[in-house]
Enzyme design. Structure first.
Site, PDB file in Angstrom:
ATOM      1  N   LYS B  82       0.951  -1.282  -0.040  1.00 39.80           N
ATOM      2  CA  LYS B  82       0.076   0.102   0.102  1.00 39.80           C
ATOM      3  C   LYS B  82       0.774   1.046   0.090  1.00 39.80           C
ATOM      4  O   LYS B  82       1.928   1.170   0.855  1.00 39.80           O
ATOM      5  CB  LYS B  82      -0.875  -0.084   1.242  1.00 39.80           C
ATOM      6  N   SER B 157      -9.388   1.204   2.942  1.00 34.20           N
ATOM      7  CA  SER B 157      -8.455   2.088   2.064  1.00 34.20           C
ATOM      8  C   SER B 157      -7.461   1.301   1.548  1.00 34.20           C
ATOM      9  O   SER B 157      -7.010   1.867   0.465  1.00 34.20           O
ATOM     10  CB  SER B 157      -7.888   3.276   2.890  1.00 34.20           C
ATOM     11  N   SER B 181      -9.436  -1.009   7.322  1.00 36.26           N
ATOM     12  CA  SER B 181      -8.875  -0.983   5.608  1.00 36.26           C
ATOM     13  C   SER B 181      -8.287  -2.206   5.105  1.00 36.26           C
ATOM     14  O   SER B 181      -7.934  -1.954   4.295  1.00 36.26           O
ATOM     15  CB  SER B 181      -8.145   0.374   5.842  1.00 36.26           C
TER      16      SER B 181
END
Lengths: 58, 464
Positions: B82, B157, B181
């Site tokens: 990420k 996310s 997330s």
């Protein structure tokens, strides 16, 4: 809306006029949290520490 | 094997083939890069592809493997990050134009540990801007598209991480989880994602959303793969005051033994209410499978659950604004509209509300510790709905998507999402299992047992 603008300004944030209605609409929702928490049995409860103290967790 | 075949291997399978000399890290990394080239126009899961670096690393690892030297259990495995994790010499944007030119001088602790274990970093993955939302509809880098239906969100996310793993652009990824997330996109994209106990994994070199709610964890096809990654990244870090010194057990060993006799709590309130009908149907069937494996299902109530989501918001938003304030005062126009609104909302939360939320946090943790003396795990659907469409927007979708996951960010308990079925339209559904603090092994064991008798985690999205 004036109160919302004032609160944001207190944090140094300026809210453009076109954004005020949306932000004002969210204010009561955000504040509900405080009212809901106030009815809990918190008299003898201190805040949680943010982090686990090294070596004392578990 | 052709590219999709190689990239549909699990981490455990690929690592075993590499160790036996039947698969070269170069071939595996090339296959992942081919997959990225072919699928990115459909998915938009990556912000930065590190093709040259990845191939160079793979060549070194191949030479080492030929000499019988293996750095660790991830030797030669393509892994994505990420784009919140610091990577030395490679942009780390947090999905924001404000950090488009931000190039860290060091790796995050977990990135360094992955490299030490032999992982090959193939790129930086798209996300919800600054991790502050649950759809990954990023207005600056474009939305991450769900591989099961590209008109729908990947969740967030860590949306790029989930989408990339689901299609084999990498075999595993790291995500972060502040309100769900890791687990939300894992559920929406049909993969396995683990949020460890708060303090189990270092946050050093990870751009924060909310210091006291942030967690780092693995995302992969299987619980076994999550165990391999967690083993590599978990443990004390002298550079991170939030990282605990609790000993790290052997997570691969913890997978064995099945779940006979395990007590699984099924909450009466909140988590099983207001669900999409098919989500409930699929998740309840998964509970039946757990029962058939020998677990005992117990109906339970979680004290104070009705105020927990509000306590999370009352902690998360002020902490997020505290981090962003210097930049936000000057450059609010550079934030996407939904993230901007959330940061503006934070300024409306009085200090007393934040302190009350921290008191509620202690109250809830103590009450739930009592509950977890009666049960070993808790089971809920990971999300009340499957992936909404990209067009549906962000604000309402995020509120719904985080409902079942964010309570365990408040308590810091470990929680995993595993694929447990599909709707009739072909969208994945996730089952969330929640464990006692520091007992990721029990979670992984239950998830592994479920994946030994089901094939949902083996299904692949209908992309070329």
């Amino acid at each position: 809306m004036e109160e919302v603008q004032a609160l944001a300004q207190a944090a140094g944030i300026s809210i453009p006029p076109e954004r005020l209605p949306l932000l004002s609409a969210t204010a009561p929702i955000v504040r509900q949290g405080l009212e809901a928490m106030l009815v809990l049995p918190l008299t003898d409860v201190p805040p949680a520490s943010t982090f686990f103290p090294r070596g004392a967790e578990g | 094997m052709k590219a999709p075949d190689l990239t549909h291997l699990t981490v455990a399978e690929a690592a075993s083939l590499i160790r036996e000399g039947e698969l070269s890290p170069i071939d595996l990394v090339e296959a992942a890069l081919e997959r990225i080239k072919a699928l990115e126009p459909h998915l938009n899961a990556f912000i930065t592809v590190m093709g040259e670096q990845a191939l160079a690393t793979a060549k070194v690892l191949a030479q080492e493997a030929a000499l019988g030297h293996f750095r660790g259990p991830l030797h030669g495995i393509p892994v994505g990050l990420k784009d919140l994790f610091f990577t030395k010499g490679v942009p780390t944007t947090a999905g924001s134009p404000l950090l488009a030119d931000h190039i860290p001088e060091e790796d995050a602790t977990v990135v360094a540990r992955l490299r030490q274990a032999g992982a090959v970093i193939v790129g930086k993955l798209n996300l919800h801007e600054f991790a502050l939302g649950a759809t990954s509809n990023n207005p600056h880098y474009g939305p991450v598209r769900n591989p099961w239906d590209t008109q729908r969100v990947a969740g967030g996310s860590s949306g790029g991480s989930a989408a990339a793993v689901a299609v084999g652009e990498c075999l595993a990824a790291l995500g972060t989880d502040t309100g769900g997330s890791i687990r939300i996109p894992s559920s929406l994209c049909g993969i396995t994602g683990l949020k460890p106990t708060y303090g189990r994994v270092s946050l050093k070199g990870v751009i924060p959303l909310s210091w006291s709610l942030d967690h780092v964890g693995p995302m992969a096809s299987t619980a076994q793969d999550c165990a391999l990654l967690l083993q590599a990244i978990a443990g004390p870090d002298g550079q991170d005051p939030t990282c605990a010194s609790t000993p790290v057990p052997d997570y691969l060993a913890a997978l064995q033994g099945g779940i006979k006799g395990l007590r699984i709590g099924v909450p009466k309130e909140h988590f099983w209410q207001g669900l999409d009908g098919e989500v409930e149907e699929v998740a309840r069937h998964a509970l039946e499978v757990m029962a058939e494996l020998g677990a005992t299902l117990l109906e339970v109530s979680l004290p104070y659950i009705e105020v927990v989501p509000q306590a999370v918001v009352s902690i998360m938003l002020p902490e997020a604004l505290a981090y962003h304030l210097p930049r936000f005062r000057q450059q609010a126009d550079c934030y996407g509209s939904d993230v901007r609104l959330r940061l503006e909302m934070a300024s409306l939360i009085p200090a007393v509300q934040h302190v009350q939320a921290q008191r509620v946090r202690r109250l809830v943790v103590e009450a739930w510790q009592e509950l977890f003396r009666e049960i070993d795990l808790l089971a809920t659907p990971t999300t009340p709905i499957t992936a909404p469409t990209i067009e549906e927007g962000d604000l309402e979708a995020t509120l719904i998507l985080i409902r079942n996951t964010n309570p365990f960010n408040l308590t810091g308990q470990p929680a995993i999402s595993i694929p447990c079925g599909f709707t009739r339209k072909g969208m994945p559904v996730g089952l969330q299992l929640v464990g006692r603090w520091w007992e990721e092994g029990t979670l992984l064991r239950a998830a592994h047992a479920f994946q030994q008798v089901t094939t949902w985690h083996r299904r692949r999205p209908p992309l070329p």
